[in-house]
Scaffold this active site. Structure first.
Site, PDB file in Angstrom:
ATOM      1  N   THR A  77     -10.857 -35.455   9.964  1.00  0.00           N
ATOM      2  CA  THR A  77      -9.539 -35.212  10.538  1.00  0.00           C
ATOM      3  C   THR A  77      -9.743 -34.306  11.743  1.00  0.00           C
ATOM      4  O   THR A  77     -10.220 -33.177  11.595  1.00  0.00           O
ATOM      5  CB  THR A  77      -8.604 -34.540   9.517  1.00  0.00           C
ATOM      6  N   SER A  78      -9.417 -34.800  12.921  1.00  0.00           N
ATOM      7  CA  SER A  78      -9.725 -34.069  14.145  1.00  0.00           C
ATOM      8  C   SER A  78      -8.951 -32.762  14.223  1.00  0.00           C
ATOM      9  O   SER A  78      -7.928 -32.577  13.549  1.00  0.00           O
ATOM     10  CB  SER A  78      -9.397 -34.932  15.371  1.00  0.00           C
TER      11      SER A  78
END
Length: 426
Positions: A77-78
């Site tokens: 998840t950036s």
């Protein structure tokens, strides 16, 4: 597997609102639609179970979703800041259609909130474990009927997607733009892609201009690399020191001939060359790294083992280097008098280390004269596009399916330059 962790709703909402306020203050969120999405979607229900709220809702922390057998992150998840910036770069509006390449669930939910119930979001990933997880989390959080998750290698055209998309967001590091992406993009659409350029990545928003693409914005970013047919591997060379530790030279572009000339280089005396170019503390010089990647032949990135002499001086150098024959140099800084910032220079090893350091310093000075405080313009020229002669302020990077160009020209974009300067990656 669904994240079953349930923090107190009020506590999670407090962290989420704090994140949004920071993103607004730093102008990473600039539109009401994106603000609403970030205030609405529960990020903590998409990350790994047990991830603390302060980590989940920090501005610049990515959170691993999956690691490979060697422990390297292959899906994540950036960081919230780059998710916000890329969605803003896409210039989305309610009712639009969006294709996301690289799935995880959370970013797709944000996109669904931005385009609204009348919009369309399709999220694609090559890894069935990632897509299964994304579907499960989207269903659990109420977005399952608003996002279509597809397991496929997006390097190839995606069957059943006949209508072009208003925007494409690529959420993995891409060495090139796949022709299939441009086939799926509408005539007036935008594609936002973290493009790797000789080891340096920028999340670039492109729009069509005739038969090629021109950037509208760019952000400094780092992403896990693409898998599948679009993967592009670095070449890594190990330089042992006298204690058996290593300095790693990582090349994404062209590798200098006869790397064996570097055997024993770490046993030589270190030399230094300084540029006279200074910068104040706290000021970004990320575009200097991009300048090196564009204009410095033999450019590479460095990593060092603990225990090496370079590791001991870590605070005074940065992991960007250049190889010249049997010598290599790396970017370094030293304090300037009276706390006025630092001066850029290069430290080097090898019999001709001073020459390698001088080559790096020459480009530091060129950046200071010609590129500093100027926003570079990026363009992408697919195979078959009509390509002009590129000017001396434009770097040309050869890709599999076309050319990427970076121009620092203050008066003309990459399409209008005359002359030529090429820096092929292959």
């Amino acid at each position: 597997m669904v994240n079953t962790l349930r923090h107190d709703d009020a506590n999670a909402a407090e962290f989420r609102d704090g994140l949004v306020e920071t993103l607004l203050e730093k102008k990473m969120i600039t539109s009401p639609l994106v603000e609403r999405a970030f205030r609405t979607v529960p990020r903590h229900l998409f990350v790994a179970e047990g991830t603390p709220l302060d980590v989940t809702y920090s501005v610049d922390n990515s959170v691993a979703i999956k690691r490979g057998p060697d422990g390297v992150i292959i899906s994540s998840t950036s960081a919230a800041y780059i998710q916000a910036r890329m969605i803003e770069q896409a210039e989305l509006a309610e009712g639009m259609s969006v294709l996301e390449i690289g799935s995880g669930g959370y970013n797709a939910a944000l996109l669904a909130e931005v385009v609204g119930p009348e919009g369309r979001v399709v999220s694609v990933d090559i890894d069935p474990e990632v897509t299964d997880r994304a579907r499960e989390l989207l269903d659990a959080t109420g977005y399952g009927n608003r996002v279509t998750v597809v397991q496929a290698d997006a390097e190839n055209p995606l069957p059943g997607l006949d209508e072009p998309f208003d925007a494409i967001l690529v959420t993995v590091g891409a060495w090139d733009l796949a022709p299939a992406w441009l086939e799926h993009l509408s005539a007036n659409g935008r594609i936002v892609v973290p493009l790797r350029m000789n080891g340096i990545t920028r999340a670039i928003a492109f729009r069509r201009q005739g038969d090629h693409l021109v950037s509208t914005s760019a952000e400094v970013a780092g992403f896990v690399p693409m898998q599948g047919a679009g993967a592009y591997d670095e070449r890594v060379f190990l330089l042992p020191d006298r204690n058996g530790h290593h300095v790693k030279l990582r090349f994404e572009g062209e590798v200098p001939q006869d790397m064996s000339l570097l055997d024993g280089v770490l046993a030589t005396e270190r030399t230094e060359v300084w540029s006279g170019v200074t910068i104040k503390h706290g000021v970004s010089f990320a575009d200097l790294h991009l300048w090196f990647a564009a204009f410095l032949p033999g450019f590479c990135k460095l990593a060092v083992d603990e225990g090496t002499d370079m590791a001991a001086e870590r605070k005074g150098w940065f992991p960007f280097g250049v190889v010249r024959g049997g010598s290599f140099a790396y970017l370094a800084v030293r304090p300037v008098p009276e706390g006025g910032g630092v001066e850029f220079g290069a430290r080097a090893y090898g019999v001709h280390g001073e020459d390698a350091a001088a080559a790096m310093v020459e480009q530091i000075q060129a950046w200071d004269r010609q590129g500093r405080d100027r926003e570079p313009v990026f363009a992408y020229w697919p195979e078959g596009s009509r390509r002009p002669e590129f000017g001396n302020s434009t770097a040309v990077l050869v890709k599999t399916h076309g050319l990427a160009t970076i121009s620092w020209s203050p008066t003309a974009d990459a399409a209008d330059d005359q002359g030529a300067l090429h820096n092929p990656e292959r």
